[in-house]
Design a protein around this motif. Structure first.
Motif, PDB file in Angstrom:
ATOM      1  N   ILE A 113      81.233  55.356  33.224  1.00 11.77           N
ATOM      2  CA  ILE A 113      81.651  54.164  33.955  1.00 11.77           C
ATOM      3  C   ILE A 113      82.302  54.563  35.135  1.00 11.77           C
ATOM      4  CG2 ILE A 113      82.761  51.969  33.945  1.00 11.77           C
ATOM      5  CD1 ILE A 113      82.945  52.053  31.056  1.00 11.77           C
ATOM      6  N   ASN A 114      81.797  54.232  36.398  1.00  7.62           N
ATOM      7  CA  ASN A 114      82.436  54.289  37.712  1.00  7.62           C
ATOM      8  C   ASN A 114      83.083  53.056  37.898  1.00  7.62           C
ATOM      9  OD1 ASN A 114      81.872  57.047  38.742  1.00  7.62           O
ATOM     10  ND2 ASN A 114      79.691  56.465  38.625  1.00  7.62           N
ATOM     11  N   PHE A 115      84.308  52.664  37.707  1.00 12.46           N
ATOM     12  CA  PHE A 115      84.878  51.358  37.876  1.00 12.46           C
ATOM     13  C   PHE A 115      85.355  51.293  38.830  1.00 12.46           C
ATOM     14  CE2 PHE A 115      88.817  48.700  37.574  1.00 12.46           C
ATOM     15  CZ  PHE A 115      87.961  47.442  37.400  1.00 12.46           C
ATOM     16  N   GLU A 116      84.966  50.179  39.779  1.00  8.44           N
ATOM     17  CA  GLU A 116      85.962  49.707  41.018  1.00  8.44           C
ATOM     18  C   GLU A 116      86.417  48.240  40.913  1.00  8.44           C
ATOM     19  OE1 GLU A 116      85.405  49.452  45.878  1.00  8.44           O
ATOM     20  OE2 GLU A 116      84.574  51.113  44.533  1.00  8.44           O
ATOM     21  N   GLY A 117      87.753  48.157  40.967  1.00  8.00           N
ATOM     22  CA  GLY A 117      88.462  46.857  40.898  1.00  8.00           C
ATOM     23  C   GLY A 117      88.364  46.228  42.137  1.00  8.00           C
ATOM     24  N   GLU A 118      88.470  44.871  42.487  1.00  9.10           N
ATOM     25  CA  GLU A 118      88.367  44.068  43.564  1.00  9.10           C
ATOM     26  C   GLU A 118      89.250  44.421  44.508  1.00  9.10           C
ATOM     27  OE1 GLU A 118      87.055  39.564  43.752  1.00  9.10           O
ATOM     28  OE2 GLU A 118      89.439  39.598  44.240  1.00  9.10           O
ATOM     29  N   LEU A 119      90.386  45.091  44.379  1.00 16.92           N
ATOM     30  CA  LEU A 119      91.481  45.431  45.367  1.00 16.92           C
ATOM     31  C   LEU A 119      91.231  46.802  45.685  1.00 16.92           C
ATOM     32  CD1 LEU A 119      94.634  43.605  44.027  1.00 16.92           C
ATOM     33  CD2 LEU A 119      92.915  42.746  45.438  1.00 16.92           C
ATOM     34  N   GLY A 120      90.262  47.377  45.003  1.00 17.64           N
ATOM     35  CA  GLY A 120      89.855  48.773  45.523  1.00 17.64           C
ATOM     36  C   GLY A 120      90.476  49.729  44.477  1.00 17.64           C
ATOM     37  N   ASP A 121      91.075  49.664  43.600  1.00 17.29           N
ATOM     38  CA  ASP A 121      91.376  50.585  42.372  1.00 17.29           C
ATOM     39  C   ASP A 121      90.425  51.201  41.865  1.00 17.29           C
ATOM     40  OD1 ASP A 121      91.274  47.827  41.434  1.00 17.29           O
ATOM     41  OD2 ASP A 121      92.007  48.580  39.752  1.00 17.29           O
ATOM     42  N   ARG A 122      90.350  52.529  41.539  1.00 19.80           N
ATOM     43  CA  ARG A 122      89.083  52.905  40.828  1.00 19.80           C
ATOM     44  C   ARG A 122      89.312  53.782  39.687  1.00 19.80           C
ATOM     45  NH1 ARG A 122      87.809  54.785  47.171  1.00 19.80           N
ATOM     46  NH2 ARG A 122      87.183  52.781  47.736  1.00 19.80           N
ATOM     47  N   GLU A 123      88.285  54.215  38.785  1.00 21.75           N
ATOM     48  CA  GLU A 123      88.690  54.954  37.579  1.00 21.75           C
ATOM     49  C   GLU A 123      87.058  55.623  37.259  1.00 21.75           C
ATOM     50  OE1 GLU A 123      90.659  54.322  33.192  1.00 21.75           O
ATOM     51  OE2 GLU A 123      90.296  52.678  34.474  1.00 21.75           O
ATOM     52  N   THR A 344      74.729  56.623  33.376  1.00 27.31           N
ATOM     53  CA  THR A 344      75.982  56.514  34.246  1.00 27.31           C
ATOM     54  C   THR A 344      76.049  55.250  35.063  1.00 27.31           C
ATOM     55  OG1 THR A 344      76.343  59.037  34.356  1.00 27.31           O
ATOM     56  CG2 THR A 344      77.219  57.372  36.136  1.00 27.31           C
ATOM     57  N   SER A 345      76.927  54.398  34.882  1.00 25.40           N
ATOM     58  CA  SER A 345      76.834  52.992  35.232  1.00 25.40           C
ATOM     59  C   SER A 345      78.004  52.654  36.278  1.00 25.40           C
ATOM     60  CB  SER A 345      77.054  51.994  34.262  1.00 25.40           C
ATOM     61  OG  SER A 345      75.937  51.987  33.492  1.00 25.40           O
ATOM     62  N   VAL A 346      77.897  51.705  37.209  1.00 23.77           N
ATOM     63  CA  VAL A 346      78.903  51.287  37.954  1.00 23.77           C
ATOM     64  C   VAL A 346      79.291  49.728  37.394  1.00 23.77           C
ATOM     65  CG1 VAL A 346      79.359  50.374  40.514  1.00 23.77           C
ATOM     66  CG2 VAL A 346      77.999  52.430  40.177  1.00 23.77           C
ATOM     67  N   LEU A 347      80.617  49.442  37.454  1.00 25.00           N
ATOM     68  CA  LEU A 347      81.264  48.438  36.986  1.00 25.00           C
ATOM     69  C   LEU A 347      82.103  48.227  38.155  1.00 25.00           C
ATOM     70  CD1 LEU A 347      81.482  46.690  34.471  1.00 25.00           C
ATOM     71  CD2 LEU A 347      83.627  47.789  33.898  1.00 25.00           C
ATOM     72  N   TYR A 348      81.899  46.871  38.620  1.00 25.15           N
ATOM     73  CA  TYR A 348      82.660  46.068  39.756  1.00 25.15           C
ATOM     74  C   TYR A 348      83.273  44.774  39.207  1.00 25.15           C
ATOM     75  CZ  TYR A 348      83.585  43.778  44.215  1.00 25.15           C
ATOM     76  OH  TYR A 348      84.126  43.298  45.257  1.00 25.15           O
ATOM     77  N   GLU A 349      84.672  44.652  39.578  1.00 27.76           N
ATOM     78  CA  GLU A 349      85.316  43.685  39.210  1.00 27.76           C
ATOM     79  C   GLU A 349      85.040  42.408  39.788  1.00 27.76           C
ATOM     80  OE1 GLU A 349      89.918  42.681  38.224  1.00 27.76           O
ATOM     81  OE2 GLU A 349      89.522  44.124  39.766  1.00 27.76           O
ATOM     82  N   GLY A 350      84.804  42.447  41.266  1.00 29.20           N
ATOM     83  CA  GLY A 350      85.050  41.368  42.169  1.00 29.20           C
ATOM     84  C   GLY A 350      83.667  40.663  42.415  1.00 29.20           C
TER      85      GLY A 350
END
Length: 672
Positions: A113-123, A344-350
């Motif tokens: 998981i490549n996580f990206e939060g709506e505010l720009g936080d990443r993991e 490998t996936s992208v996960l975006y919150e916003g």
């Protein structure tokens, strides 16, 4: 008299697969013939792609809906409850197949998981990281008393914890039901009560369009007075941005306390192939939402194979499905399909326009996304945001495959998507399926299928689809009718939760004598036998005896350069029985000028007449800023018809923005 849906439009453009794509594709053109020779053997081969603790002894059993000899309360012939099983006697663990086996195979360092939060936080989370987190969550759930068969409702935003807890529930043989984090307390209450959930997983708050919004109070309202719920597990997402979170001692538990302190090793059990995996509720566009039940082995088999085949999953791919995790598309093509294949996936919150309209393309560039799967409604929104095409601001050179899901994609949007996001050569996998089917049914194989803009093309290997009339007779090429699935398939829903009669009546009763699954959608064949979806049969408009598809009329409207999106419904008309009302979002802002609006409406009527004929010319054209859509991107046309005809609005709990119907109603009132 047999009724068909009129075929109004023609599409002659054809796009073969790029030669270099076809040369390395996972699936070639021989797959259909292999599947047709022995469909059961075909699905057994796909099941062998998974890890089983014990192999099945019987591939498939099926008891169709048959006459019992009696009559029901309405005096109609009574039918038995249909029952299907796949890979009978086999045992497996769904979470082990999605996580552990990749670590055991030496791929623990691969990014899951490549996580990206709506505010720009990443993991960045590897498969080894995911294994540890799922183990912790499974141990925490066990400590909270969750065992095989228990129901757990998950009411979270699109964050890694949502995936972790879902896989942990599956690991224990419990049943998850994911609920969109923007749903009301009323919608959540129904799902918690209907499932008889023992645990609710929620968050203190979530970020929506750049703002922190408290959620826990809504969750509390939903479970107030509930006698089956034992605990509420709370993820700390917004923290100090949403102070004063309500708390019930003895019931509420912080995620970081329960999960964060749990051991990161968990010994899995293995469960029967027919063990229920999840309950997913239909959007409730008509009547009470249905709790569709999917089981483990057959569902995972088809989810895994279909992701590998139709998205041509390769080791170096970075895959992004933009669906909210509570939607069935995310169950199959964010969770179980991709993770079972080690993707490998992208996960975006916003949201796609926070903080700017290019956020998705910024994310594509950042992570080098190769496969981008999204909804036609978003594509049409992009067309309104970028009427002159996407600027060169964001690098899309990594894209090699595109996909669409949710509603039929009109040809104009298909071409825009290909030219702007796919750089003119990326194949587009347009998929048709439903919550009830569990996985894609009609879709191209991107290395094989010649594509037509707007068509989902053909049924996938191992599946049989027909377009039939009211009597169940297949219509000729060039005609339209109802799309049905002939026979059974591994990912099919097994029942409706606590209501097997509704399962029978909704899907199997209409064509019980022929054994067809009735999907409730209209479709047409073109002259080559390609399948074109025409929307829900409830959306068919009968104008002076002509049965017209809303999708075709909407496609004609959107093909006009000044239209970004359109929703079409049938409304009452004293002369023709029904008339066509079109709700149109302009592609660019329009001045508040009645004369200009009338000129615009006249131009659109003329355009529709030119494209598909005078019979499809809208009586009413209403210019609106937005359309009522579910979170999955479907336009709730029923609400538009209710507004025009002055009826009370029905269930709106599944809308992503419940203020839109009120705004449209005001516009309609002002026109009158």
């Amino acid at each position: 008299m047999t009724e068909t849906i009129e075929n109004l439009s023609r599409e002659t453009r054809v796009f073969p697969p790029p030669a270099d794509f076809a040369a390395t594709a996972n699936v070639d053109g021989s797959e259909w013939a292999r599947a047709a020779r022995d469909p059961l053997a075909f699905w057994e081969r796909q099941a062998d792609r998974l890890d089983w603790a014990e192999r099945w002894h019987t591939a498939h059993t099926w008891s169709p809906a048959r006459p019992t000899g009696g009559t029901d309360a309405a005096g109609e012939l009574e039918l038995s409850i249909p029952s299907a099983e796949w890979f009978v006697g086999g045992t497996l663990n769904v979470a082990v197949n999605c996580v552990d086996r990749h670590v055991v195979a030496g791929r623990g360092d691969r990014v899951a998981i490549n996580f990206e939060g709506e505010l720009g936080d990443r993991e960045v989370i590897t498969y080894a990281d995911l294994q540890r987190r799922v183990a912790q969550a499974a141990n925490a759930l066990t400590a909270l008393g969750i065992v095989e068969g228990d129901r757990v409702v998950v009411y979270l935003p699109v964050i890694p914890e949502s995936i972790v807890i879902t896989l942990a529930i599956a690991r224990l043989g419990a049943i998850h039901s994911l609920v969109f984090g923007g749903f009301s307390a009323e919608a959540l209450r129904f799902r918690v009560e209907d499932t008889g959930a023992k645990l609710l997983v929620t968050s203190d708050g979530q970020f929506r369009r750049g703002k922190a919004v408290a959620v826990k109070s809504q969750a509390d309202a939903a479970v107030a007075g509930n006698s089956t719920l034992e605990h509420v597990l709370v993820v700390r997402r917004t923290g100090e941005a949403t102070p004063g979170i309500p708390w019930t001692e003895g019931r509420d538990v912080w995620w970081h306390d329960a999960v964060g302190s749990a051991a990161d090793v968990h010994e899995p059990q293995f469960f029967d192939s027919e063990t229920p995996l999840f309950i997913i509720y239909t959007s409730g566009t008509t009547g009470t939402p249905k709790g569709v039940v999917h089981t483990s082995g057959g569902y995972l088999t088809q989810a895994s194979w279909s992701h590998w085949a139709i998205f041509d999953a390769q080791d170096n791919d970075v895959y992004w499905c933009t669906a909210d995790l509570a939607w069935v598309t995310a169950h199959t093509y964010v969770l179980y399909g991709p993770f079972s294949n080690g993707a490998t996936s992208v996960l975006y919150e916003g949201t796609p326009n926070t903080p700017h309209t290019g956020r998705h393309f910024e994310i594509i560039e950042r992570y080098g996304v190769t496969t981008y799967y999204t909804a036609p409604t978003l594509i049409r929104t992009f067309m309104t945001w970028f009427p002159d095409g996407l600027p060169a601001t964001w690098d899309r050179s990594s894209i090699r495959l595109l996909g669409t899901v949710g509603e039929s994609i009109n040809p104009a949007a298909w071409i825009w998507f290909r030219e702007n996001v796919g750089r003119g050569d990326a194949p587009i996998v347009d998929t048709w399926w439903q919550s009830e089917t569990g996985a894609a049914i009609v879709a191209p194989l991107p290395g094989v299928t010649h594509l037509k803009p707007g068509s989902a093309t053909l049924a996938l290997p191992g599946l049989a689809v027909r377009i039939v009339d009211e009597e169940g007779v297949q219509v000729p090429f060039g005609s339209g009718g109802y799309i049905v699935i002939d026979g059974t398939w591994p990912a099919m829903a097994r029942t409706i939760w606590r209501n097997p009669e509704r399962y029978r009546d909704s899907y199997w009763k209409k064509y019980a004598s022929r054994g067809y699954f009735f999907a409730g959608d209209g479709a047409k064949y073109d002259d080559d036998g390609y399948i074109w979806l025409l929307g829900r049969i409830d959306d068919v408009i009968n104008v002076s005896g002509h049965r017209l598809s809303t999708i075709e009329i909407e496609s004609a409207l959107v093909s006009h350069p000044m239209v970004g999106e359109a929703g079409v419904v049938g409304v009452a008309d004293a002369t023709t029985g029904q008339a066509i009302a079109a709700f149109v979002i302009p592609s660019t802002a329009m001045a508040d000028d009645p004369a200009a609006a009338r000129e615009f409406e006249a131009a659109l009527r003329a355009h529709v007449t030119h494209e598909i004929g005078a019979i499809a010319k809208p009586r009413d054209i209403v210019i609106v800023p937005d359309l009522p859509k579910t979170r999955s991107g479907k336009i709730m046309r029923r609400l538009l018809g209710d507004i025009v005809d002055g009826r009370e609005l029905g269930d709106t709990t599944s809308l992503q923005d419940d203020s839109v119907p009120r705004l449209i109603a005001e516009i309609v009132r002002d026109r009158r």
